[in-house]
Design a protein around this motif. Sequence first.
Motif, PDB file in Angstrom:
ATOM      1  N   VAL A  94       0.871  -1.184   0.000  1.00 46.96           N
ATOM      2  CA  VAL A  94       0.000   0.000   0.000  1.00 46.96           C
ATOM      3  C   VAL A  94       0.899   1.222   0.000  1.00 46.96           C
ATOM      4  O   VAL A  94       1.615   1.464   0.983  1.00 46.96           O
ATOM      5  N   THR A  95       0.902   1.981  -1.099  1.00 48.88           N
ATOM      6  CA  THR A  95       1.865   3.079  -1.233  1.00 48.88           C
ATOM      7  C   THR A  95       1.598   4.222  -0.274  1.00 48.88           C
ATOM      8  O   THR A  95       2.509   4.954   0.092  1.00 48.88           O
ATOM      9  N   GLY A  96       0.342   4.394   0.142  1.00 49.27           N
ATOM     10  CA  GLY A  96       0.033   5.491   1.053  1.00 49.27           C
ATOM     11  C   GLY A  96      -1.450   5.533   1.365  1.00 49.27           C
ATOM     12  O   GLY A  96      -2.248   4.818   0.759  1.00 49.27           O
ATOM     13  N   THR A  97      -1.812   6.358   2.319  1.00 50.09           N
ATOM     14  CA  THR A  97      -3.215   6.517   2.698  1.00 50.09           C
ATOM     15  C   THR A  97      -3.484   7.969   3.043  1.00 50.09           C
ATOM     16  O   THR A  97      -2.556   8.764   3.234  1.00 50.09           O
ATOM     17  N   PHE A  98      -4.763   8.308   3.130  1.00 48.26           N
ATOM     18  CA  PHE A  98      -5.164   9.681   3.420  1.00 48.26           C
ATOM     19  C   PHE A  98      -5.566   9.850   4.880  1.00 48.26           C
ATOM     20  O   PHE A  98      -6.017   8.912   5.536  1.00 48.26           O
ATOM     21  N   ARG A  99      -5.400  11.077   5.362  1.00 47.65           N
ATOM     22  CA  ARG A  99      -5.867  11.457   6.695  1.00 47.65           C
ATOM     23  C   ARG A  99      -6.555  12.813   6.592  1.00 47.65           C
ATOM     24  O   ARG A  99      -6.309  13.589   5.663  1.00 47.65           O
ATOM     25  N   GLU A 100      -7.407  13.086   7.569  1.00 49.99           N
ATOM     26  CA  GLU A 100      -8.087  14.371   7.664  1.00 49.99           C
ATOM     27  C   GLU A 100      -7.779  14.985   9.019  1.00 49.99           C
ATOM     28  O   GLU A 100      -7.839  14.303  10.055  1.00 49.99           O
ATOM     29  N   ALA A 101      -7.400  16.264   9.017  1.00 53.37           N
ATOM     30  CA  ALA A 101      -7.130  16.960  10.277  1.00 53.37           C
ATOM     31  C   ALA A 101      -8.446  17.189  11.017  1.00 53.37           C
ATOM     32  O   ALA A 101      -9.398  17.724  10.450  1.00 53.37           O
ATOM     33  N   ILE A 102      -8.509  16.783  12.289  1.00 56.17           N
ATOM     34  CA  ILE A 102      -9.722  16.986  13.086  1.00 56.17           C
ATOM     35  C   ILE A 102      -9.520  18.110  14.099  1.00 56.17           C
ATOM     36  O   ILE A 102     -10.395  18.388  14.921  1.00 56.17           O
ATOM     37  N   ALA A 103      -8.360  18.777  14.026  1.00 54.86           N
ATOM     38  CA  ALA A 103      -8.074  19.951  14.855  1.00 54.86           C
ATOM     39  C   ALA A 103      -6.967  20.742  14.180  1.00 54.86           C
ATOM     40  O   ALA A 103      -6.203  20.204  13.374  1.00 54.86           O
ATOM     41  N   ASP A 104      -6.881  22.033  14.469  1.00 51.55           N
ATOM     42  CA  ASP A 104      -5.772  22.836  13.957  1.00 51.55           C
ATOM     43  C   ASP A 104      -4.481  22.396  14.644  1.00 51.55           C
ATOM     44  O   ASP A 104      -4.454  22.199  15.870  1.00 51.55           O
ATOM     45  N   PHE A 105      -3.412  22.243  13.865  1.00 55.60           N
ATOM     46  CA  PHE A 105      -2.121  21.923  14.481  1.00 55.60           C
ATOM     47  C   PHE A 105      -1.000  22.361  13.554  1.00 55.60           C
ATOM     48  O   PHE A 105      -1.211  22.645  12.364  1.00 55.60           O
ATOM     49  N   SER A 106       0.205  22.431  14.108  1.00 55.33           N
ATOM     50  CA  SER A 106       1.397  22.796  13.345  1.00 55.33           C
ATOM     51  C   SER A 106       2.420  21.688  13.462  1.00 55.33           C
ATOM     52  O   SER A 106       2.531  21.025  14.512  1.00 55.33           O
ATOM     53  N   TYR A 107       3.167  21.481  12.388  1.00 54.05           N
ATOM     54  CA  TYR A 107       4.216  20.455  12.407  1.00 54.05           C
ATOM     55  C   TYR A 107       5.340  20.880  11.477  1.00 54.05           C
ATOM     56  O   TYR A 107       5.139  21.096  10.284  1.00 54.05           O
ATOM     57  N   LYS A 108       6.535  21.056  12.046  1.00 54.68           N
ATOM     58  CA  LYS A 108       7.740  21.409  11.293  1.00 54.68           C
ATOM     59  C   LYS A 108       7.523  22.604  10.368  1.00 54.68           C
ATOM     60  O   LYS A 108       7.909  22.605   9.198  1.00 54.68           O
ATOM     61  N   VAL A 145       7.579   0.815   7.013  1.00 51.46           N
ATOM     62  CA  VAL A 145       6.168   0.815   7.420  1.00 51.46           C
ATOM     63  C   VAL A 145       5.248   0.227   6.334  1.00 51.46           C
ATOM     64  O   VAL A 145       4.245   0.840   5.968  1.00 51.46           O
ATOM     65  N   PRO A 146       5.543  -0.977   5.819  1.00 52.43           N
ATOM     66  CA  PRO A 146       4.665  -1.549   4.792  1.00 52.43           C
ATOM     67  C   PRO A 146       3.288  -1.909   5.318  1.00 52.43           C
ATOM     68  O   PRO A 146       2.332  -2.035   4.545  1.00 52.43           O
ATOM     69  N   PHE A 147       3.190  -2.078   6.650  1.00 47.42           N
ATOM     70  CA  PHE A 147       1.904  -2.416   7.254  1.00 47.42           C
ATOM     71  C   PHE A 147       1.300  -1.239   8.013  1.00 47.42           C
ATOM     72  O   PHE A 147       0.362  -1.398   8.790  1.00 47.42           O
ATOM     73  N   GLY A 148       1.837  -0.051   7.777  1.00 50.30           N
ATOM     74  CA  GLY A 148       1.340   1.115   8.493  1.00 50.30           C
ATOM     75  C   GLY A 148       1.905   1.159   9.906  1.00 50.30           C
ATOM     76  O   GLY A 148       2.950   0.588  10.201  1.00 50.30           O
ATOM     77  N   GLY A 149       1.188   1.845  10.794  1.00 50.34           N
ATOM     78  CA  GLY A 149       1.647   1.958  12.168  1.00 50.34           C
ATOM     79  C   GLY A 149       0.577   2.553  13.060  1.00 50.34           C
ATOM     80  O   GLY A 149      -0.478   3.005  12.588  1.00 50.34           O
ATOM     81  N   GLY A 150       0.845   2.558  14.350  1.00 49.01           N
ATOM     82  CA  GLY A 150      -0.114   3.118  15.293  1.00 49.01           C
ATOM     83  C   GLY A 150      -1.356   2.254  15.402  1.00 49.01           C
ATOM     84  O   GLY A 150      -1.351   1.060  15.075  1.00 49.01           O
ATOM     85  N   ALA A 178       0.447 -12.340   7.179  1.00 42.37           N
ATOM     86  CA  ALA A 178       1.176 -12.127   5.928  1.00 42.37           C
ATOM     87  C   ALA A 178       2.586 -12.712   6.017  1.00 42.37           C
ATOM     88  O   ALA A 178       3.075 -13.335   5.060  1.00 42.37           O
ATOM     89  N   ARG A 179       3.235 -12.532   7.151  1.00 39.25           N
ATOM     90  CA  ARG A 179       4.601 -13.062   7.309  1.00 39.25           C
ATOM     91  C   ARG A 179       4.605 -14.580   7.187  1.00 39.25           C
ATOM     92  O   ARG A 179       5.432 -15.159   6.471  1.00 39.25           O
ATOM     93  N   PHE A 180       3.680 -15.233   7.881  1.00 36.30           N
ATOM     94  CA  PHE A 180       3.613 -16.695   7.817  1.00 36.30           C
ATOM     95  C   PHE A 180       3.346 -17.157   6.385  1.00 36.30           C
ATOM     96  O   PHE A 180       3.997 -18.071   5.875  1.00 36.30           O
ATOM     97  N   GLU A 181       2.373 -16.524   5.743  1.00 34.48           N
ATOM     98  CA  GLU A 181       1.976 -16.940   4.406  1.00 34.48           C
ATOM     99  C   GLU A 181       3.116 -16.745   3.410  1.00 34.48           C
ATOM    100  O   GLU A 181       3.373 -17.607   2.558  1.00 34.48           O
TER     101      GLU A 181
END
Length: 378
Positions: free
Chosen positions: A265-279, A325-330, A340-343
Amino acid sequence: MGWPLVGESLHFLWAGWKGHPEKFVLDRMAYGNKFLFSNENKLVRVWFPSGIDRIFPSSTRSSSEKEGIKLRRMLNNFLKTEALRRYIGKMDHMAQLHFAEGWENKTQVVDPQQVDRLSKPFNLLASSLFAIPIDLPGTPFNKGIKASKIVRQELVSIIKQRTIDLADGKASPTQDILSHMLLTCNENGKFMQEFDIADKILGVACTFIVKYLAELPHIYDGVYNEQMDILKSKAPGDSLNWEDLQKMKYSWNVACEVMRLATPVTGTFREAIADFSYKGYSIPKGFKLYWSATATHKNPEIFPEPEKFDPSRFQGAGPAPYTFVPFGGGPRMCPGQEYARFEILVFMHHLVKRGKFVVDPMPIPAKGVPICLFPHQN
Protein backbone atom coordinates in the motif's frame (compact mmCIF):
# COMPACT_ATOMS: atom_id res chain seq x y z
CA MET A 1 -1.33 25.22 -2.55
CA GLY A 2 -1.91 25.00 -6.31
CA TRP A 3 -4.97 26.19 -8.20
CA PRO A 4 -8.23 27.21 -6.47
CA LEU A 5 -10.41 24.20 -5.57
CA VAL A 6 -8.25 21.83 -7.62
CA GLY A 7 -5.11 22.51 -5.59
CA GLU A 8 -2.28 20.23 -6.67
CA SER A 9 -4.50 17.24 -7.39
CA LEU A 10 -3.53 17.13 -11.06
CA HIS A 11 0.18 17.12 -10.19
CA PHE A 12 -0.44 14.29 -7.72
CA LEU A 13 -2.42 12.25 -10.24
CA TRP A 14 0.18 12.85 -12.95
CA ALA A 15 2.94 11.52 -10.68
CA GLY A 16 0.84 8.40 -10.06
CA TRP A 17 0.18 7.88 -13.76
CA LYS A 18 3.92 8.17 -14.48
CA GLY A 19 4.60 5.41 -11.93
CA HIS A 20 6.47 7.61 -9.44
CA PRO A 21 3.92 8.78 -6.84
CA GLU A 22 6.72 9.18 -4.29
CA LYS A 23 8.27 12.04 -6.33
CA PHE A 24 5.24 14.26 -5.68
CA VAL A 25 5.66 13.62 -1.96
CA LEU A 26 9.46 13.86 -1.89
CA ASP A 27 9.28 17.37 -3.36
CA ARG A 28 6.81 18.56 -0.70
CA MET A 29 7.21 16.32 2.32
CA ALA A 30 7.80 16.70 6.00
CA TYR A 31 8.78 13.42 7.65
CA GLY A 32 6.36 12.60 10.40
CA ASN A 33 5.49 8.91 10.61
CA LYS A 34 5.84 8.84 14.39
CA PHE A 35 3.89 12.08 14.77
CA LEU A 36 1.09 10.81 12.52
CA PHE A 37 0.79 7.36 14.07
CA SER A 38 0.85 8.68 17.65
CA ASN A 39 -1.83 11.29 16.92
CA GLU A 40 -4.34 9.03 15.20
CA ASN A 41 -7.85 10.08 16.32
CA LYS A 42 -6.30 12.95 18.29
CA LEU A 43 -5.21 15.36 15.55
CA VAL A 44 -5.98 13.29 12.47
CA ARG A 45 -8.29 10.48 11.44
CA VAL A 46 -8.46 8.17 8.47
CA TRP A 47 -10.13 9.62 5.40
CA PHE A 48 -10.93 8.17 1.99
CA PRO A 49 -11.82 10.05 -1.19
CA SER A 50 -15.46 9.53 -2.13
CA GLY A 51 -14.31 7.71 -5.25
CA ILE A 52 -12.90 4.85 -3.16
CA ASP A 53 -16.36 4.14 -1.76
CA ARG A 54 -17.71 4.16 -5.32
CA ILE A 55 -15.17 1.57 -6.45
CA PHE A 56 -15.43 -0.53 -3.29
CA PRO A 57 -19.06 -0.01 -2.20
CA SER A 58 -20.56 -1.65 0.88
CA SER A 59 -24.11 -2.91 1.10
CA THR A 60 -24.24 -1.59 4.67
CA ARG A 61 -24.01 2.00 3.35
CA SER A 62 -21.54 2.78 6.14
CA SER A 63 -18.29 4.66 5.56
CA SER A 64 -14.95 3.01 4.75
CA GLU A 65 -13.74 4.17 8.17
CA LYS A 66 -16.55 2.35 9.98
CA GLU A 67 -16.08 -0.71 7.80
CA GLY A 68 -12.40 -0.78 8.72
CA ILE A 69 -13.16 -0.62 12.43
CA LYS A 70 -15.73 -3.42 12.09
CA LEU A 71 -13.30 -5.64 10.21
CA ARG A 72 -10.49 -5.12 12.72
CA ARG A 73 -12.77 -6.11 15.60
CA MET A 74 -13.96 -9.20 13.76
CA LEU A 75 -10.48 -10.46 12.85
CA ASN A 76 -8.58 -9.41 15.97
CA ASN A 77 -8.67 -12.78 17.73
CA PHE A 78 -8.12 -14.74 14.51
CA LEU A 79 -4.98 -12.79 13.58
CA LYS A 80 -3.16 -12.90 16.92
CA THR A 81 0.22 -14.64 16.72
CA GLU A 82 -0.83 -17.25 19.27
CA ALA A 83 -3.91 -18.13 17.23
CA LEU A 84 -2.06 -18.14 13.92
CA ARG A 85 0.51 -20.71 15.04
CA ARG A 86 -2.00 -23.51 14.72
CA TYR A 87 -2.65 -22.52 11.08
CA ILE A 88 0.96 -22.91 9.93
CA GLY A 89 0.44 -26.62 9.22
CA LYS A 90 -2.72 -25.83 7.23
CA MET A 91 -0.91 -23.09 5.29
CA ASP A 92 1.82 -25.59 4.50
CA HIS A 93 -0.69 -28.22 3.36
CA MET A 94 -2.55 -25.74 1.14
CA ALA A 95 0.74 -24.53 -0.38
CA GLN A 96 1.74 -28.12 -1.16
CA LEU A 97 -1.59 -28.72 -2.91
CA HIS A 98 -1.28 -25.48 -4.85
CA PHE A 99 2.21 -26.24 -6.12
CA ALA A 100 1.39 -29.90 -6.80
CA GLU A 101 -1.66 -29.03 -8.90
CA GLY A 102 -0.39 -25.90 -10.63
CA TRP A 103 3.40 -26.10 -10.78
CA GLU A 104 4.81 -29.64 -10.71
CA ASN A 105 5.65 -31.41 -13.98
CA LYS A 106 5.16 -28.17 -15.90
CA THR A 107 7.61 -25.98 -17.77
CA GLN A 108 5.43 -22.88 -17.51
CA VAL A 109 2.95 -21.69 -14.91
CA VAL A 110 0.06 -19.68 -16.33
CA ASP A 111 -3.71 -20.07 -16.29
CA PRO A 112 -4.93 -18.50 -19.57
CA GLN A 113 -8.60 -18.83 -18.64
CA GLN A 114 -8.17 -17.10 -15.29
CA VAL A 115 -5.83 -14.49 -16.78
CA ASP A 116 -8.35 -13.65 -19.49
CA ARG A 117 -11.20 -13.45 -17.00
CA LEU A 118 -9.58 -11.40 -14.25
CA SER A 119 -6.39 -9.66 -15.42
CA LYS A 120 -8.06 -6.96 -17.51
CA PRO A 121 -10.72 -5.95 -14.92
CA PHE A 122 -8.16 -6.03 -12.12
CA ASN A 123 -5.77 -3.77 -14.05
CA LEU A 124 -8.64 -1.38 -14.83
CA LEU A 125 -9.61 -1.37 -11.16
CA ALA A 126 -6.04 -0.63 -10.04
CA SER A 127 -5.68 2.19 -12.59
CA SER A 128 -8.95 3.80 -11.52
CA LEU A 129 -7.65 4.42 -7.99
CA PHE A 130 -5.46 7.22 -9.42
CA ALA A 131 -8.11 8.46 -11.82
CA ILE A 132 -10.10 11.70 -11.60
CA PRO A 133 -13.46 10.61 -10.06
CA ILE A 134 -15.65 11.50 -13.04
CA ASP A 135 -18.23 8.77 -13.59
CA LEU A 136 -18.99 9.15 -17.29
CA PRO A 137 -18.96 6.36 -19.90
CA GLY A 138 -15.45 5.69 -21.14
CA THR A 139 -13.60 7.44 -18.30
CA PRO A 140 -11.00 5.45 -16.33
CA PHE A 141 -13.07 5.96 -13.16
CA ASN A 142 -16.20 4.56 -14.81
CA LYS A 143 -14.22 1.59 -16.15
CA GLY A 144 -12.85 0.99 -12.64
CA ILE A 145 -16.35 0.86 -11.13
CA LYS A 146 -17.45 -1.68 -13.74
CA ALA A 147 -14.25 -3.72 -13.26
CA SER A 148 -14.80 -3.77 -9.50
CA LYS A 149 -18.21 -5.37 -10.03
CA ILE A 150 -16.68 -8.11 -12.20
CA VAL A 151 -13.95 -8.90 -9.65
CA ARG A 152 -16.45 -8.86 -6.78
CA GLN A 153 -18.79 -11.23 -8.62
CA GLU A 154 -15.91 -13.66 -9.09
CA LEU A 155 -15.09 -13.49 -5.40
CA VAL A 156 -18.74 -13.89 -4.44
CA SER A 157 -18.93 -17.13 -6.44
CA ILE A 158 -15.98 -18.45 -4.42
CA ILE A 159 -17.65 -17.33 -1.19
CA LYS A 160 -20.96 -19.00 -2.13
CA GLN A 161 -19.15 -22.26 -2.79
CA ARG A 162 -17.39 -22.02 0.60
CA THR A 163 -20.77 -21.45 2.28
CA ILE A 164 -22.06 -24.64 0.67
CA ASP A 165 -18.91 -26.55 1.64
CA LEU A 166 -19.24 -25.40 5.26
CA ALA A 167 -22.86 -26.55 5.37
CA ASP A 168 -21.93 -29.94 3.87
CA GLY A 169 -18.95 -30.41 6.16
CA LYS A 170 -16.46 -30.25 3.27
CA ALA A 171 -14.77 -27.17 4.77
CA SER A 172 -13.72 -26.46 8.34
CA PRO A 173 -14.96 -23.47 10.40
CA THR A 174 -11.33 -22.82 11.34
CA GLN A 175 -9.91 -23.46 7.88
CA ASP A 176 -8.94 -19.88 7.04
CA ILE A 177 -9.97 -16.23 7.21
CA LEU A 178 -12.79 -16.74 4.72
CA SER A 179 -14.48 -19.38 6.89
CA HIS A 180 -13.93 -17.20 9.94
CA MET A 181 -15.60 -14.19 8.28
CA LEU A 182 -18.55 -16.27 7.14
CA LEU A 183 -19.22 -17.73 10.58
CA THR A 184 -18.44 -14.77 12.86
CA CYS A 185 -21.19 -12.33 13.79
CA ASN A 186 -20.78 -8.79 15.08
CA GLU A 187 -21.85 -7.39 18.46
CA ASN A 188 -25.43 -7.16 17.17
CA GLY A 189 -25.54 -10.81 16.16
CA LYS A 190 -25.42 -10.05 12.42
CA PHE A 191 -23.25 -11.91 9.94
CA MET A 192 -21.36 -10.24 7.10
CA GLN A 193 -23.03 -10.32 3.71
CA GLU A 194 -21.26 -11.97 0.79
CA PHE A 195 -20.58 -8.73 -1.09
CA ASP A 196 -19.07 -7.18 2.06
CA ILE A 197 -16.70 -10.12 2.45
CA ALA A 198 -15.75 -9.83 -1.22
CA ASP A 199 -14.80 -6.17 -0.63
CA LYS A 200 -12.48 -7.13 2.22
CA ILE A 201 -10.67 -9.87 0.29
CA LEU A 202 -9.86 -7.60 -2.66
CA GLY A 203 -1.39 -10.37 -2.55
CA VAL A 204 1.09 -8.17 -4.16
CA ALA A 205 4.09 -9.25 -2.06
CA CYS A 206 4.31 -12.84 -3.35
CA THR A 207 4.21 -11.66 -6.97
CA PHE A 208 7.17 -9.35 -6.48
CA ILE A 209 9.07 -11.98 -4.48
CA VAL A 210 8.91 -14.21 -7.55
CA LYS A 211 10.08 -11.29 -9.72
CA TYR A 212 13.13 -10.42 -7.59
CA LEU A 213 14.18 -14.03 -6.96
CA ALA A 214 14.06 -14.64 -10.71
CA GLU A 215 16.09 -11.52 -11.50
CA LEU A 216 18.71 -11.80 -8.72
CA PRO A 217 20.41 -15.25 -8.67
CA HIS A 218 22.59 -14.48 -5.64
CA ILE A 219 19.50 -13.57 -3.62
CA TYR A 220 17.75 -16.74 -4.80
CA ASP A 221 20.77 -18.83 -3.74
CA GLY A 222 20.70 -17.35 -0.23
CA VAL A 223 17.00 -18.12 0.18
CA TYR A 224 17.41 -21.59 -1.35
CA ASN A 225 20.28 -22.56 0.97
CA GLU A 226 18.37 -21.43 4.06
CA GLN A 227 15.22 -23.32 3.04
CA MET A 228 17.17 -26.48 2.18
CA ASP A 229 18.81 -26.48 5.62
CA ILE A 230 15.33 -26.39 7.16
CA LEU A 231 14.05 -29.10 4.82
CA LYS A 232 16.98 -31.40 5.64
CA SER A 233 16.27 -31.09 9.35
CA LYS A 234 12.74 -32.46 8.93
CA ALA A 235 11.47 -35.99 8.43
CA PRO A 236 9.82 -36.75 5.07
CA GLY A 237 6.19 -35.65 5.11
CA ASP A 238 6.55 -33.35 8.12
CA SER A 239 4.77 -30.00 7.82
CA LEU A 240 6.38 -26.65 8.50
CA ASN A 241 5.89 -25.40 12.03
CA TRP A 242 6.48 -22.29 14.15
CA GLU A 243 10.11 -23.20 14.87
CA ASP A 244 10.84 -23.60 11.15
CA LEU A 245 9.48 -20.15 10.33
CA GLN A 246 11.61 -18.62 13.09
CA LYS A 247 14.71 -19.97 11.31
CA MET A 248 13.85 -18.22 8.03
CA LYS A 249 15.66 -15.01 8.93
CA TYR A 250 17.35 -14.37 5.58
CA SER A 251 14.17 -15.25 3.68
CA TRP A 252 12.21 -12.73 5.74
CA ASN A 253 14.91 -10.09 5.19
CA VAL A 254 14.46 -10.67 1.45
CA ALA A 255 10.68 -10.38 1.78
CA CYS A 256 11.06 -7.13 3.72
CA GLU A 257 13.33 -5.67 1.06
CA VAL A 258 10.75 -6.65 -1.57
CA MET A 259 8.04 -4.83 0.42
CA ARG A 260 10.33 -1.80 0.80
CA LEU A 261 10.80 -1.51 -2.97
CA ALA A 262 7.27 -2.64 -3.90
CA THR A 263 5.22 -1.43 -0.95
CA PRO A 264 1.83 -3.23 -0.90
CA VAL A 265 0.00 0.00 0.00
CA THR A 266 1.87 3.08 -1.23
CA GLY A 267 0.03 5.49 1.05
CA THR A 268 -3.21 6.52 2.70
CA PHE A 269 -5.16 9.68 3.42
CA ARG A 270 -5.87 11.46 6.70
CA GLU A 271 -8.09 14.37 7.66
CA ALA A 272 -7.13 16.96 10.28
CA ILE A 273 -9.72 16.99 13.09
CA ALA A 274 -8.07 19.95 14.86
CA ASP A 275 -5.77 22.84 13.96
CA PHE A 276 -2.12 21.92 14.48
CA SER A 277 1.40 22.80 13.35
CA TYR A 278 4.22 20.45 12.41
CA LYS A 279 7.74 21.41 11.29
CA GLY A 280 6.67 24.85 10.15
CA TYR A 281 3.52 23.67 8.40
CA SER A 282 0.16 24.95 9.68
CA ILE A 283 -2.59 22.40 9.11
CA PRO A 284 -6.14 23.78 9.57
CA LYS A 285 -8.95 21.54 10.75
CA GLY A 286 -10.62 19.82 7.80
CA PHE A 287 -7.51 19.78 5.59
CA LYS A 288 -6.56 16.46 3.98
CA LEU A 289 -3.12 14.89 4.31
CA TYR A 290 -1.49 12.15 2.30
CA TRP A 291 0.81 9.74 4.13
CA SER A 292 3.29 7.99 1.81
CA ALA A 293 5.02 4.76 2.80
CA THR A 294 6.83 4.67 -0.55
CA ALA A 295 8.47 8.07 0.03
CA THR A 296 9.82 6.85 3.38
CA HIS A 297 11.07 3.57 1.92
CA LYS A 298 12.92 5.34 -0.90
CA ASN A 299 14.43 8.13 1.16
CA PRO A 300 18.23 7.95 0.67
CA GLU A 301 18.79 9.47 4.13
CA ILE A 302 17.11 6.41 5.66
CA PHE A 303 17.98 3.74 3.09
CA PRO A 304 21.26 4.54 1.25
CA GLU A 305 21.11 3.63 -2.44
CA PRO A 306 17.35 3.19 -2.13
CA GLU A 307 16.89 1.52 -5.55
CA LYS A 308 19.45 -1.18 -4.73
CA PHE A 309 18.07 -4.55 -3.57
CA ASP A 310 19.88 -5.18 -0.29
CA PRO A 311 18.33 -7.56 2.29
CA SER A 312 21.18 -6.80 4.73
CA ARG A 313 19.32 -3.59 5.65
CA PHE A 314 17.12 -5.78 7.84
CA GLN A 315 19.83 -7.72 9.65
CA GLY A 316 20.10 -7.38 13.40
CA ALA A 317 17.92 -4.57 14.74
CA GLY A 318 17.03 -3.54 11.18
CA PRO A 319 15.85 -0.06 10.17
CA ALA A 320 15.10 2.57 12.81
CA PRO A 321 11.54 2.66 14.20
CA TYR A 322 8.92 4.31 11.96
CA THR A 323 11.12 4.04 8.83
CA PHE A 324 9.95 0.66 7.49
CA VAL A 325 6.17 0.82 7.42
CA PRO A 326 4.67 -1.55 4.79
CA PHE A 327 1.90 -2.42 7.25
CA GLY A 328 1.34 1.12 8.49
CA GLY A 329 1.65 1.96 12.17
CA GLY A 330 -0.11 3.12 15.29
CA PRO A 331 -3.69 2.05 16.02
CA ARG A 332 -4.32 1.47 12.30
CA MET A 333 -1.41 -0.90 11.73
CA CYS A 334 -2.54 -3.77 9.51
CA PRO A 335 -3.91 -6.50 11.82
CA GLY A 336 -2.82 -9.16 9.31
CA GLN A 337 0.92 -8.44 9.59
CA GLU A 338 1.81 -11.78 11.20
CA TYR A 339 -0.58 -13.67 8.93
CA ALA A 340 1.18 -12.13 5.93
CA ARG A 341 4.60 -13.06 7.31
CA PHE A 342 3.61 -16.69 7.82
CA GLU A 343 1.98 -16.94 4.41
CA ILE A 344 4.92 -15.33 2.58
CA LEU A 345 7.51 -17.58 4.26
CA VAL A 346 5.53 -20.76 3.57
CA PHE A 347 5.17 -19.65 -0.06
CA MET A 348 8.90 -18.95 -0.40
CA HIS A 349 9.78 -22.35 1.08
CA HIS A 350 7.71 -24.28 -1.45
CA LEU A 351 8.70 -21.97 -4.30
CA VAL A 352 12.48 -22.32 -4.11
CA LYS A 353 12.63 -25.99 -3.14
CA ARG A 354 11.07 -26.94 -6.48
CA GLY A 355 13.48 -25.17 -8.80
CA LYS A 356 14.56 -21.95 -10.42
CA PHE A 357 12.37 -19.86 -12.67
CA VAL A 358 12.18 -16.82 -14.92
CA VAL A 359 9.27 -14.43 -15.35
CA ASP A 360 8.20 -12.09 -18.13
CA PRO A 361 8.98 -8.39 -17.69
CA MET A 362 6.82 -6.51 -15.20
CA PRO A 363 4.59 -4.78 -14.32
CA ILE A 364 1.88 -5.80 -16.84
CA PRO A 365 3.11 -8.60 -19.11
CA ALA A 366 1.12 -9.22 -22.25
CA LYS A 367 0.27 -12.78 -21.16
CA GLY A 368 -0.40 -12.28 -17.45
CA VAL A 369 2.58 -13.40 -15.39
CA PRO A 370 3.83 -16.64 -17.00
CA ILE A 371 6.63 -18.28 -15.02
CA CYS A 372 9.07 -20.63 -16.76
CA LEU A 373 10.24 -23.39 -14.43
CA PHE A 374 13.60 -25.19 -14.20
CA PRO A 375 13.19 -27.98 -11.60
CA HIS A 376 16.13 -29.00 -9.40
CA GLN A 377 17.76 -32.18 -10.63
CA ASN A 378 17.57 -33.81 -7.19
